[in-house]
Design a protein around this motif. Structure first.
Motif, PDB file in Angstrom:
ATOM      1  N   THR A  31       0.621  -1.064  -0.127  1.00  0.00           N
ATOM      2  CA  THR A  31       0.119  -0.134  -0.104  1.00  0.00           C
ATOM      3  C   THR A  31       0.972   1.176  -0.119  1.00  0.00           C
ATOM      4  OG1 THR A  31      -1.238  -1.088   1.637  1.00  0.00           O
ATOM      5  CG2 THR A  31      -2.232   0.822   0.802  1.00  0.00           C
ATOM      6  N   GLY A  32       2.039   1.112   0.480  1.00  0.00           N
ATOM      7  CA  GLY A  32       2.805   2.349   0.429  1.00  0.00           C
ATOM      8  C   GLY A  32       2.861   3.107   1.655  1.00  0.00           C
ATOM      9  N   LEU A  33       2.243   2.393   2.741  1.00  0.00           N
ATOM     10  CA  LEU A  33       1.933   3.251   4.077  1.00  0.00           C
ATOM     11  C   LEU A  33       3.267   3.112   4.824  1.00  0.00           C
ATOM     12  CD1 LEU A  33      -1.230   1.819   5.254  1.00  0.00           C
ATOM     13  CD2 LEU A  33      -1.112   3.815   4.016  1.00  0.00           C
ATOM     14  N   PHE A  34       3.850   4.484   5.159  1.00  0.00           N
ATOM     15  CA  PHE A  34       5.344   4.463   5.790  1.00  0.00           C
ATOM     16  C   PHE A  34       5.236   4.390   7.330  1.00  0.00           C
ATOM     17  CE2 PHE A  34       9.243   7.621   6.394  1.00  0.00           C
ATOM     18  CZ  PHE A  34      10.039   6.119   6.229  1.00  0.00           C
ATOM     19  N   ASN A  35       5.274   3.127   7.859  1.00  0.00           N
ATOM     20  CA  ASN A  35       5.218   3.160   9.279  1.00  0.00           C
ATOM     21  C   ASN A  35       6.524   2.921  10.135  1.00  0.00           C
ATOM     22  OD1 ASN A  35       4.642   1.973  11.724  1.00  0.00           O
ATOM     23  ND2 ASN A  35       3.552   0.230  11.281  1.00  0.00           N
ATOM     24  N   ILE A  36       6.975   3.873  10.642  1.00  0.00           N
ATOM     25  CA  ILE A  36       8.195   3.690  11.370  1.00  0.00           C
ATOM     26  C   ILE A  36       8.054   3.541  13.079  1.00  0.00           C
ATOM     27  CG2 ILE A  36       9.614   4.991   9.962  1.00  0.00           C
ATOM     28  CD1 ILE A  36       9.252   7.511  11.357  1.00  0.00           C
ATOM     29  N   ILE A 193      -3.288   2.026  -5.094  1.00  0.00           N
ATOM     30  CA  ILE A 193      -3.206   3.282  -4.306  1.00  0.00           C
ATOM     31  C   ILE A 193      -1.858   3.496  -4.590  1.00  0.00           C
ATOM     32  CG2 ILE A 193      -3.615   4.058  -2.053  1.00  0.00           C
ATOM     33  CD1 ILE A 193      -6.189   2.262  -1.938  1.00  0.00           C
ATOM     34  N   ARG A 194      -0.900   2.334  -4.106  1.00  0.00           N
ATOM     35  CA  ARG A 194       0.561   2.696  -4.147  1.00  0.00           C
ATOM     36  C   ARG A 194       1.101   3.427  -5.253  1.00  0.00           C
ATOM     37  NH1 ARG A 194       3.942  -2.304  -4.245  1.00  0.00           N
ATOM     38  NH2 ARG A 194       3.375  -1.799  -6.417  1.00  0.00           N
ATOM     39  N   GLU A 195       0.672   2.944  -6.204  1.00  0.00           N
ATOM     40  CA  GLU A 195       1.074   3.476  -7.570  1.00  0.00           C
ATOM     41  C   GLU A 195       0.523   4.982  -7.892  1.00  0.00           C
ATOM     42  OE1 GLU A 195       3.650   2.368  -9.011  1.00  0.00           O
ATOM     43  OE2 GLU A 195       3.880   0.586  -7.990  1.00  0.00           O
ATOM     44  N   ASP A 196      -0.622   5.128  -7.686  1.00  0.00           N
ATOM     45  CA  ASP A 196      -0.968   6.295  -8.198  1.00  0.00           C
ATOM     46  C   ASP A 196      -2.527   6.622  -7.441  1.00  0.00           C
ATOM     47  OD1 ASP A 196      -2.149   8.756  -9.019  1.00  0.00           O
ATOM     48  OD2 ASP A 196      -1.397   8.162 -11.117  1.00  0.00           O
TER      49      ASP A 196
ATOM     50  N   ASN B 139      16.378  12.529  -9.141  1.00  0.00           N
ATOM     51  CA  ASN B 139      16.423  12.339 -10.603  1.00  0.00           C
ATOM     52  C   ASN B 139      15.557  11.163 -10.982  1.00  0.00           C
ATOM     53  OD1 ASN B 139      18.321  14.440 -10.776  1.00  0.00           O
ATOM     54  ND2 ASN B 139      20.035  13.265 -10.761  1.00  0.00           N
ATOM     55  N   TRP B 140      15.426  10.068 -10.043  1.00  0.00           N
ATOM     56  CA  TRP B 140      14.474   9.053 -10.554  1.00  0.00           C
ATOM     57  C   TRP B 140      13.108   9.328 -10.337  1.00  0.00           C
ATOM     58  CZ3 TRP B 140      17.797   4.799  -7.275  1.00  0.00           C
ATOM     59  CH2 TRP B 140      19.025   4.704  -7.994  1.00  0.00           C
ATOM     60  N   ARG B 141      12.832  10.374  -9.604  1.00  0.00           N
ATOM     61  CA  ARG B 141      11.426  10.800  -9.365  1.00  0.00           C
ATOM     62  C   ARG B 141      10.600   9.872  -8.740  1.00  0.00           C
ATOM     63  NH1 ARG B 141       9.532  15.208 -11.110  1.00  0.00           N
ATOM     64  NH2 ARG B 141      10.995  16.554 -12.465  1.00  0.00           N
ATOM     65  N   VAL B 142      11.254   9.198  -7.604  1.00  0.00           N
ATOM     66  CA  VAL B 142      10.806   8.093  -6.797  1.00  0.00           C
ATOM     67  C   VAL B 142       9.559   8.872  -5.811  1.00  0.00           C
ATOM     68  CG1 VAL B 142      12.521   6.523  -6.880  1.00  0.00           C
ATOM     69  CG2 VAL B 142      12.169   8.371  -4.976  1.00  0.00           C
ATOM     70  N   ASN B 143       8.700   7.982  -5.467  1.00  0.00           N
ATOM     71  CA  ASN B 143       7.658   8.304  -4.212  1.00  0.00           C
ATOM     72  C   ASN B 143       8.476   9.052  -3.272  1.00  0.00           C
ATOM     73  OD1 ASN B 143       5.677   8.155  -2.623  1.00  0.00           O
ATOM     74  ND2 ASN B 143       4.781   6.087  -3.374  1.00  0.00           N
ATOM     75  N   THR B 144       7.667  10.051  -2.655  1.00  0.00           N
ATOM     76  CA  THR B 144       8.474  10.749  -1.657  1.00  0.00           C
ATOM     77  C   THR B 144       8.611   9.707  -0.471  1.00  0.00           C
ATOM     78  OG1 THR B 144       6.104  11.364  -0.812  1.00  0.00           O
ATOM     79  CG2 THR B 144       7.326  12.850  -2.029  1.00  0.00           C
ATOM     80  N   ALA B 145       7.605   8.844  -0.053  1.00  0.00           N
ATOM     81  CA  ALA B 145       7.525   7.934   0.995  1.00  0.00           C
ATOM     82  C   ALA B 145       9.025   6.974   0.763  1.00  0.00           C
ATOM     83  CB  ALA B 145       6.522   7.173   1.028  1.00  0.00           C
ATOM     84  N   VAL B 146       9.499   6.850  -0.493  1.00  0.00           N
ATOM     85  CA  VAL B 146      10.871   6.258  -0.486  1.00  0.00           C
ATOM     86  C   VAL B 146      11.912   6.954  -0.149  1.00  0.00           C
ATOM     87  CG1 VAL B 146      12.405   4.920  -2.187  1.00  0.00           C
ATOM     88  CG2 VAL B 146       9.836   4.780  -2.607  1.00  0.00           C
TER      89      VAL B 146
END
Lengths: 324, 340
Positions: A31-36, A193-196, B139-146
């Protein structure tokens, strides 16, 4: 203490970490959820299971906590198969799910990184709570006397082997469940959702709801991992849940193994835990735990820069009609 | 109606940054006169706030301009505190010029030398990290979370580095104990805190002037406001980003040193733990808004300090966190608006 029993102990911890890694894979990989703040769910799950199953405090032992559910001793929960153990795990999962619901409800409507900040905050809050509220879980003295699976039926020298079976069974069950979930249309929406996010929203998906479900599911799995951990080490103190071993290592595991891939999540857990425990036997700089600390961070950065997919990478999924 | 709107916009424009902060400080001090609030805690909170502010201003600028949550910001602070320790207790002491107890302060003049040196070193480090890691990801325009993820790796690695070089034990700058100033209303001020506030004010004013009076500052504010628009208006984004790192790192390094002076010890985890108040201040003020971060820092610093009157002091980070969550519920874009 021979190689085999060491290997069993290693596999138990790696298996428990693999559970966390699977949970994180739902959050981040799918999902791209950033859990730290994994440490928060780790601690909450472990303490919930421990407090419900442990005997009430013993005044002779100067214990400060007030409540021990004592499920492991109550007959009606026994049913001959140590049902209490699994009820404890379920309770841990529910506790983590509720916290995830609260945190997710507040932050998942907002931009992505608010969730990261909130999980960071909840992890520290949970830690402070268990540290300061001695009446809950004995504060820094920690909870011990956490019961064993099957109680005294298994001799202590064989406990690791039995418990390894339990951990692997839970891990396999979770793996199959997560695999099915992520392969289903539901999992496809998560990846969309993760992608767009905007595109997913535009195709009529309620992005907030899906994110919230994914966040809760991942947290529930982390709660299960915490409960498994509690009955393995059978001693819990707030210091157990420091960010290094309860958050950072798990991130390294998922990134190394391959985020987005459940097999990768499990492989990464065993690989990184192998590196982590194995390097301490190497001479020289590896003996320094601080160097291994540094290594975990460097590993994450290196994977992102050199092989963002990790060892296994995400499987490419395409509709049958698109292939070839 | 239009006149009313006109006046309100004019007031808003005139009042915006400086006045709001003055207002918040006045409110905070006024709160100290309430019978149930201890003035001493309010004053202490203001000092703590000045350290939070330095970290939060840098963090919010990075957040706004580079568009990611720099989770390593706390560890830049830790790095600053330890590099200064190396300069003060290592290099300068080795030359044989050891001294502490400068004037009314616990530390000696070596710390005054160490502050600019450390800031420069940490800034260079930040630029180097950007060149190796963040620039590629951009430059790779990755997702901000990355990108945040990468900064988490940096945070871990930096702390590991600090622990390798300086061990994980608690340490201290060479210090001599000093009498605290006694003021009415049971306010006690350690002289060091005055130094902390002074340094913080100087740096905050410097950043304010840089942002408002220089072309680079204007470009930075434009980039934070709308990166794409800034780019098409011919703003050199690469330079803006470099300067953002320099400012962020300098402020973080000095904040780290001041924090070590404030709490009178250094531990490797100090920066990571400080992330919670930092982010709370940033969110409170609105992401990308440095004035907001300053105001947010005061609210977080004073509230969490005053809360110790009723709540166990070790819950301070939890109080900061609770304020932030409350803010997210009520006004997700922060007090002064920002990137939502």
């Amino acid at each position: 203490m021979d190689i085999i029993s060491y290997a069993a102990g290693f596999a138990i911890m790696a298996g428990i970490y693999a559970v966390f890694s699977l949970g994180l894979n739902i959050h981040w990989g799918a999902t791209g959820l950033f859990n730290i703040g994994i440490a928060g769910f780790f601690a909450l799950g472990a303490y919930t299971a421990a407090l419900l199953t442990t005997q009430p405090p013993d005044p002779m032992l100067f214990e400060d906590f007030t409540f021990g559910g004592n499920w492991s001793e109550i007959g009606f929960l026994d049913l001959g198969i140590d049902l209490w153990f699994f009820l404890g795990i379920a309770a841990a999962a529910i506790a983590c799910g509720i916290i995830a619901l609260a945190i997710g409800y507040v932050t998942l409507r907002l931009r992505d990184d608010y969730l990261a900040i909130a999980t960071l905050g909840i992890a520290e809050t949970v830690r402070l709570f268990f540290l300061n509220e001695k009446w809950v879980a004995n504060g820094s003295k920690g909870l011990y006397r956490i019961p064993k699976f099957l109680g005294d039926l298994v001799s202590p020298e064989n406990y690791d082997y039995i418990y390894l079976g339990v951990v692997l069974a839970v891990l396999v069950a979770l793996f199959i469940a997560v695999e099915l979930a992520l392969k289903s249309p539901w999992g496809r929406v998560l990846r969309a959702i993760r992608e767009d996010e905007v595109a997913a929203e535009a195709s009529g998906k309620n992005v907030f709801n899906f994110k919230l479900q994914a966040f809760i599911l991942g947290a529930v799995i982390m709660g299960i991992g915490g409960a498994l951990f509690a009955h393995n080490v059978r001693f819990l103190a707030p210091i157990t849940f420091d960010p290094l071993l309860a958050t950072f290592v798990i991130w390294a595991m998922l990134m190394v193994g391959g985020s987005g891939n459940n097999r990768g999540a499990i492989l990464g857990a065993f690989a990184v835990w192998g590196i982590w425990t194995g390097t301490q036997f190497l001479p020289g700089i590896f003996e320094d735990p601080n160097f291994r600390f540094f290594m975990i961070g460097a590993l994450i950065v290196t994977v992102i820069l050199i092989r963002p997919g990790g060892i296994l990478g995400e499987e490419r999924r395409m509709a049958q009609t698109v292939k070839d | 109606m239009s006149t009313l709107q006109n006046i309100s916009t004019r007031i808003r424009r005139k009042w915006a940054p400086g006045h709001t902060i003055v207002l918040i400080v006045i409110l905070a001090v006024a709160a100290g006169f309430l019978p149930f609030v201890k003035m001493g805690l309010v004053v202490n909170g203001v000092f703590l706030a000045s350290i939070i502010a330095l970290g939060a201003i840098g963090l919010t600028l990075i957040y706004g301009i580079l568009d990611f949550a720099n989770v390593a910001h706390g560890d830049y602070m830790t790095m600053g505190a330890y590099v200064a320790l190396f300069i003060v207790a290592g290099v300068i002491a080795a030359i044989g010029a050891e001294s502490q107890g400068l004037g009314p302060f616990t530390f000696g003049y070596p710390l005054l030398i160490a502050i600019p040196l450390t800031a420069a070193i940490v800034a260079l480090g930040a630029i180097a990290l950007d060149a190796v890691i963040y620039r590629r990801l951009r430059n790779w325009r990755v997702n901000t979370a990355v990108v945040s993820m990468a900064s988490l790796g940096v945070a871990i690695a930096l702390r590991g580095l600090v622990q390798i070089i300086w061990s994980s034990d608690t340490q201290n700058y060479p210090r001599e104990s000093r009498q605290v100033f006694h003021l009415p209303m049971d306010v006690r001020i350690p002289p060091d805190n005055i130094f902390i506030a002074l340094v913080a004010v100087i740096l905050a004013v410097a950043v304010y002037l840089l942002l408002t009076r220089t072309k680079m500052g204007k470009a930075m504010r434009a980039t934070a406001d709308n990166p794409d628009l800034a780019l098409v208006s011919g703003i050199e984004t690469a330079r803006v980003i470099r300067w953002t790192w320099v400012i962020g790192a300098v402020l973080a390094a000095v904040a780290g040193i001041l924090l070590a002076v404030f709490q009178a010890h250094l531990v490797p985890i100090m920066g990571w733990k400080f992330l919670i108040p930092l982010f709370a201040a940033v969110v409170l003020g609105g992401i990308g808004n440095p004035y907001g971060a300053l105001a947010g820092a005061f609210i977080i610093g004073v509230t969490s300090e005053v809360s110790t009157q009723w709540i166990n002091p070790s819950y301070k980070p939890a109080v900061a966190f609770a304020i932030m969550i409350a803010m997210l519920l009520v006004r997700p874009r922060g007090l002064f608006g920002g990137q939502g």
